[in-house]
Design a protein around this motif. Sequence first.
Motif, mmCIF file in Angstrom:
data_model
loop_
_atom_site.group_PDB
_atom_site.id
_atom_site.type_symbol
_atom_site.label_atom_id
_atom_site.label_comp_id
_atom_site.label_asym_id
_atom_site.label_seq_id
_atom_site.Cartn_x
_atom_site.Cartn_y
_atom_site.Cartn_z
ATOM 1 N N TYR B 49 82.878 -88.374 11.001
ATOM 2 C CA TYR B 49 82.642 -89.386 9.985
ATOM 3 C C TYR B 49 83.442 -90.627 10.351
ATOM 4 O O TYR B 49 84.598 -90.534 10.759
ATOM 5 C CB TYR B 49 83.122 -88.896 8.616
ATOM 6 C CG TYR B 49 82.078 -88.182 7.807
ATOM 7 C CD1 TYR B 49 81.676 -86.901 8.149
ATOM 8 C CD2 TYR B 49 81.485 -88.787 6.705
ATOM 9 C CE1 TYR B 49 80.714 -86.244 7.415
ATOM 10 C CE2 TYR B 49 80.525 -88.136 5.960
ATOM 11 C CZ TYR B 49 80.142 -86.860 6.321
ATOM 12 O OH TYR B 49 79.188 -86.212 5.583
ATOM 13 N N LYS B 52 83.619 -92.869 5.972
ATOM 14 C CA LYS B 52 82.820 -92.061 5.044
ATOM 15 C C LYS B 52 81.364 -91.925 5.446
ATOM 16 O O LYS B 52 80.577 -91.333 4.725
ATOM 17 C CB LYS B 52 82.909 -92.603 3.611
ATOM 18 C CG LYS B 52 84.322 -92.723 3.059
ATOM 19 C CD LYS B 52 84.328 -92.857 1.550
ATOM 20 C CE LYS B 52 83.576 -94.061 1.076
ATOM 21 N NZ LYS B 52 83.502 -94.134 -0.408
ATOM 22 N N LEU B 54 78.489 -90.439 8.050
ATOM 23 C CA LEU B 54 78.280 -89.415 9.066
ATOM 24 C C LEU B 54 77.820 -90.046 10.373
ATOM 25 O O LEU B 54 76.827 -90.760 10.422
ATOM 26 C CB LEU B 54 77.236 -88.403 8.576
ATOM 27 C CG LEU B 54 76.942 -87.227 9.499
ATOM 28 C CD1 LEU B 54 78.168 -86.349 9.674
ATOM 29 C CD2 LEU B 54 75.757 -86.426 8.962
ATOM 30 N N SER B 68 83.044 -86.538 2.553
ATOM 31 C CA SER B 68 84.150 -87.472 2.735
ATOM 32 C C SER B 68 84.272 -88.341 1.494
ATOM 33 O O SER B 68 83.579 -89.357 1.374
ATOM 34 C CB SER B 68 83.916 -88.339 3.977
ATOM 35 O OG SER B 68 85.006 -89.211 4.196
#
Lengths: 113, 117
Positions: B49, B52, B54, B68
């Motif tokens: 990540y 935040k 991916l 996250s």
Amino acid sequence: AQTVTQSQPEMSVQEAETVTLSCTYDTSESDYYLFWYKQPPSRQMILVIRQEAYKQQNATENRFSVNFQKAAKSFSLKISDSQLGDAAMYFCAYWGANSKLTFGKGITLSVRP
Amino acid sequence: DTAVSQTPKYLVTQMGNDKSIKCEQNLGHDTMYWYKQDSKKFLKIMFSYNNKELIINETVPNRFSPKSPDKAHLNLHINSLELGDSAVYFCASSQPGIRGVIYNEQFFGPGTRLTVL
């Protein structure tokens, strides 16, 4: 895809002697990094040494040095004056354009007192 | 003060259960990772990540879902645990690099040993 090969599963060295751990890798990239990580029984991953592919000079960190042969795609780790605390699993790793750390299978190093 | 911490350090659970592993870093890094180390000690990335978002999602079963909540935390939730999920799971963090050109060191947590019975 990149691959990292550590063909020796185990090695043993006498305390105060020198040992060399082998690693080969396969890639078509020209820019990348190579690493040796140490994992003692505590299982913490510890970076031992790193080598940028564009640098011709072999990296050195105190008793640890590498022999980087870019054309041969070989990256060996030499540990001089081996100490009992060097006993651990050692992983060779590659980092390149896909931004992933790719690890070899590791080698278990034992140090005889 | 621990740089990358994981909780719990050990987790023993039954097949079919759902469990979570938490990871926190206090290094101010933007990028966090999850790795799996199997019984043969082979270490492989699962997820990455950045802020935040991916970035890397390896071929991991859908039962694994990273979350996250902020850039200092990356939790791993595992549904319907199977025997083959038994492994050590490592969290790591770094500043983002530039693909293949600039690498910033990844700092690893102490690992969580998951045992599925």
